[in-house]
Each structure stands twice: as C-alpha cells, then as structure tokens.
Design a protein around this motif. Structure first.
Motif, PDB file in Angstrom:
ATOM      1  N   UNK A 246     -12.472   5.075  11.483  1.00 53.02           N
ATOM      2  CA  UNK A 246     -12.153   5.734  10.218  1.00 53.02           C
ATOM      3  C   UNK A 246     -12.941   7.045  10.093  1.00 53.02           C
ATOM      4  N   UNK A 247     -13.046   7.522   8.848  1.00 50.75           N
ATOM      5  CA  UNK A 247     -13.754   8.776   8.568  1.00 50.75           C
ATOM      6  C   UNK A 247     -15.175   8.539   8.082  1.00 50.75           C
TER       7      UNK A 247
ATOM      8  N   UNK B 252       0.064  12.515   1.562  1.00 48.89           N
ATOM      9  CA  UNK B 252      -1.292  12.524   1.040  1.00 48.89           C
ATOM     10  C   UNK B 252      -2.315  12.703   2.156  1.00 48.89           C
ATOM     11  N   UNK B 253      -3.380  13.442   1.849  1.00 46.59           N
ATOM     12  CA  UNK B 253      -4.513  13.525   2.759  1.00 46.59           C
ATOM     13  C   UNK B 253      -5.468  12.396   2.410  1.00 46.59           C
ATOM     14  N   UNK B 254      -5.922  11.684   3.413  1.00 48.47           N
ATOM     15  CA  UNK B 254      -6.772  10.524   3.179  1.00 48.47           C
ATOM     16  C   UNK B 254      -8.129  10.713   3.828  1.00 48.47           C
ATOM     17  N   UNK B 255      -9.151  10.177   3.167  1.00 49.02           N
ATOM     18  CA  UNK B 255     -10.468  10.021   3.755  1.00 49.02           C
ATOM     19  C   UNK B 255     -10.732   8.518   3.732  1.00 49.02           C
ATOM     20  N   UNK B 256     -10.643   7.889   4.894  1.00 46.65           N
ATOM     21  CA  UNK B 256     -10.717   6.439   4.996  1.00 46.65           C
ATOM     22  C   UNK B 256     -12.121   6.015   5.401  1.00 46.65           C
TER      23      UNK B 256
ATOM     24  N   UNK C 158      -3.816   0.615   6.731  1.00 45.80           N
ATOM     25  CA  UNK C 158      -3.571   1.705   5.780  1.00 45.80           C
ATOM     26  C   UNK C 158      -3.060   2.953   6.505  1.00 45.80           C
ATOM     27  N   UNK C 159      -3.433   3.125   7.757  1.00 49.55           N
ATOM     28  CA  UNK C 159      -2.860   4.250   8.506  1.00 49.55           C
ATOM     29  C   UNK C 159      -1.365   4.047   8.705  1.00 49.55           C
ATOM     30  N   UNK C 160      -0.963   2.805   8.907  1.00 47.78           N
ATOM     31  CA  UNK C 160       0.474   2.533   8.987  1.00 47.78           C
ATOM     32  C   UNK C 160       1.149   2.846   7.645  1.00 47.78           C
ATOM     33  N   UNK C 161       0.492   2.468   6.550  1.00 52.67           N
ATOM     34  CA  UNK C 161       1.057   2.740   5.227  1.00 52.67           C
ATOM     35  C   UNK C 161       1.159   4.238   4.958  1.00 52.67           C
ATOM     36  N   UNK C 162       0.269   5.021   5.557  1.00 51.98           N
ATOM     37  CA  UNK C 162       0.248   6.475   5.357  1.00 51.98           C
ATOM     38  C   UNK C 162       1.212   7.214   6.276  1.00 51.98           C
TER      39      UNK C 162
ATOM     40  N   UNK D 171       0.824  -1.204   0.000  1.00 61.84           N
ATOM     41  CA  UNK D 171       0.000   0.000   0.000  1.00 61.84           C
ATOM     42  C   UNK D 171       0.860   1.257   0.000  1.00 61.84           C
ATOM     43  N   UNK D 172       1.935   1.239   0.776  1.00 57.79           N
ATOM     44  CA  UNK D 172       2.823   2.396   0.827  1.00 57.79           C
ATOM     45  C   UNK D 172       3.428   2.688  -0.547  1.00 57.79           C
ATOM     46  N   UNK D 173       3.753   1.642  -1.311  1.00 58.61           N
ATOM     47  CA  UNK D 173       4.294   1.852  -2.660  1.00 58.61           C
ATOM     48  C   UNK D 173       3.247   2.491  -3.571  1.00 58.61           C
ATOM     49  N   UNK D 174       1.995   2.045  -3.482  1.00 50.96           N
ATOM     50  CA  UNK D 174       0.938   2.651  -4.295  1.00 50.96           C
ATOM     51  C   UNK D 174       0.695   4.101  -3.899  1.00 50.96           C
TER      52      UNK D 174
END
Length: 339
Positions: free
Chosen positions: A147-148, A131-135, A122-126, A93-96
């Motif tokens: 999550x959000x 990037x700003x994420x809406x999970x 995914x929070x670990x990957x972020x 996920x971190x690579x993507x």
C-alpha cells in the motif's frame, strides 16, 4: 475544457467571477471575466479518513459501544469482514466509491483492514473509479509494503514501533488513531512521531502542546465521534496549533459525504466556512502528500462544480458558506478529475 461561474480560488477561496481553463488535466488559467453562469467552481474534496470496507455493514450494530463495533480483532465490523464473500466486499466498496465521487470527493485516505488481501480488494474496487486513493494497509508490514503506508489502531493495542520504522525506511505514510475513547493512547501515539493522528477527541492541554511543538497534523471525524458517543474533538483548539483535516470514518456508521461532514462541523464549532472548506480540501491533500485541494494555475484539475441555480442554492449570497453549510450531492453538476 472551460468552466465558468464563481470560482473559489487559492487557499482562501476568494470568490472570482470568471472561468477556469483546463488543459491536459491541469489548470492552465483562472481568468476574471463577466460570465453567464451561476455555477460555483471549487476544489474537489479530500476525505482524509475512511474505512470503506465497512460498506458491507451499513447501519449494523445499533446500540453497541465503539469497542463492540470496530475494535480489532473481534469487533462486529471485523467479524463481518471475515465472513464476507470477497466479490460482495469489492462490489460494496465500489458502490461507496461511486457515491463519494458523485458527491464531490476527488481523493481519500483509507485505513484498509484485512492485511494484503484487504489492500488488493480495495484496489479491485478502485479499478473503474476516477478517485485518487492513499491506501494505508493494516495488520501487517506486508500490507504496508503493498500500500501507500500503514494505518495503525490506537497505541494501547500495540507499540507499532516496527511498523513505524518500516514506513520510515520505505518513505511511506504512517497514520494512527489516538484519543478516540480516552486520552491514554495519545502520548504513546505522539512518541511514534506519526505523519498524522486521527480523532484526538480526548486531547488535553499537554497533548495539544505536544501537537503544536511537533507540528503533527490531525484528522477529525466529528459525526463519527457523536454516533459512537465518545465525545467531541476540540477542533478549534487543534486548528489553532496544527493542520486539521476532515474525514468521514467508518461507512458502517456514516455516509461518506464530505458535504454532511462540513455542514456538521461548521454548525457545531466556532470556525469560519473558509476554515472548514480548507479542512475538506487542501489540508487533507497536504497530509496525504497530494498535489490538489486549491484552484490556481499549474495545479492538477481536481474540481467540483456546483449548480448555483439549483432550488437549494439559488439566492445564496456567499458562495463559500453555501458550499460548506448548505450544498449537497443533489447540487453537484460535475466533478473533474486530473487525467
């Protein structure tokens, strides 16, 4: 920070020669001036629908149907996710995410499989990503609470009434897939009064009218729909009735490149380049509740700088069309994120 070149300003992306002045992560000013730069400055993209967990299974499952590929709980994707080592999943996920950032994306909306564990992964990957994420958690309300919001599969699979009520109480987003394979789950999805719908490939006139009446926005993923052979969403008709944003959907099936999504959409549908660029920026931001997607003073500085003198872009006569229909990751000179 001062960025010079052709600035695509406001919601209409009016091309202005000049500079963008950034201070403390916000746009202080957009100044018209004669500058010695071929750069093109525009908003960073908002990818409004992703499944980043699929990063462990890129190009898997050739020849399978959509249901065989991704349908919960036993589609190929879900089986691979259950089998994956957590460290491998986070690394993939971190690579993507790194690729998304390098290709001009500033924010994304993720439908995250795996319940609470999936959201935490995914929070670990972020952790090192700008990037700003809406999970949007899936499968359990506990995942939504962490999550959000909640990202639902089609309403034929579950009523999702409890999840919708829970998101309302929490003041969080509720998005749902609808009309991807056929039209049978569109009315049940609309009955939930979601914050947004995803796909709507098989929307019929009644559904289009309901979307218009309820003003529910729609995220479309045209490349994914072609790959899974479910058809083409009626993007022009949807855009006439509501806010439409672009997403790249499953990393398993498509590169999470908004350049590719924009080019495909612009060349497949009778839409202007400005309409498509709005779908890739401010429309997605508004659906996700993010303050970004336009270049204007007092906005967060979420910006993409393209090299207008690259071998690919040099000689372009229209900066908006060049950004939408021609530009690619190799043309990215810089991505600026709010502090």
């Amino acid at each position: 920070m001062i960025l010079e070149g052709t600035i695509l300003t406001g919601r209409d992306f009016d091309a202005v020669e000049g500079r963008v002045v950034v201070e403390d992560g916000r746009i202080e000013a957009v100044e018209e001036a004669s500058v010695d730069s071929d750069d093109i400055v525009l908003p960073a993209f908002v990818n409004a629908h992703t499944h980043i967990g699929d990063s462990i299974a890129k190009e898997a499952g050739e020849g399978l149907s959509l249901e065989e590929l991704v349908a919960p709980p036993d589609g190929l994707k879900h089986r691979l996710l259950r089998q994956a080592d957590r460290a491998d999943l986070v690394a993939a996920m971190a690579r993507s995410l790194s690729f998304m950032e390098s290709s001009g994306t500033g924010a994304f909306v993720e439908f995250r499989e795996g319940g609470v564990d999936g959201v935490e992964a995914i929070r670990d990957a972020l952790s090192d990503s700008p990037l700003e994420s809406v999970l949007l958690g899936r499968e359990t309300t506990d995942a939504m609470e962490l999550a959000d919001g909640f990202g639902a599969s089609g309403a034929n699979d579950s009523e999702f009434g409890a999840e919708r009520r829970a998101t309302r109480r929490a003041g969080k987003l509720f998005g749902i897939h609808a009309g991807e394979v056929d039209s049978s789950d569109i009315n049940p999805a609309l009955d939930l009064d979601p914050d947004f719908l995803v796909h709507m490939v098989h929307a019929e006139s009644l559904h289009l009218q309901r979307v218009a009446d309820s003003e529910i926005p729609v995220v479309v993923c045209p490349r994914s729909n072609i790959v899974t052979d479910v058809g083409q969403p009626p993007v022009e008709e949807l855009a006439e009735r509501t806010t439409v944003a672009l997403g790249t959907d499953n990393v398993m099936l498509n590169s999470p490149s908004m350049f590719r999504e924009m080019e495909f959409t612009a060349k497949l549908y009778d839409l202007t380049a400005r309409e498509v660029l709005r779908m890739a920026t401010v429309n997605g931001a508004e659906i996700a509740g993010l303050d970004r997607g336009v270049v204007e003073p007092e906005r967060p500085a979420s910006l993409l700088v393209l090299d207008g003198d690259s071998d690919n872009l040099t000689g372009a006569r229209n900066a908006v069309r060049a950004a939408v229909r021609r530009a690619g990751t190799a043309d990215v000179k810089r991505v600026v994120h709010p502090e």
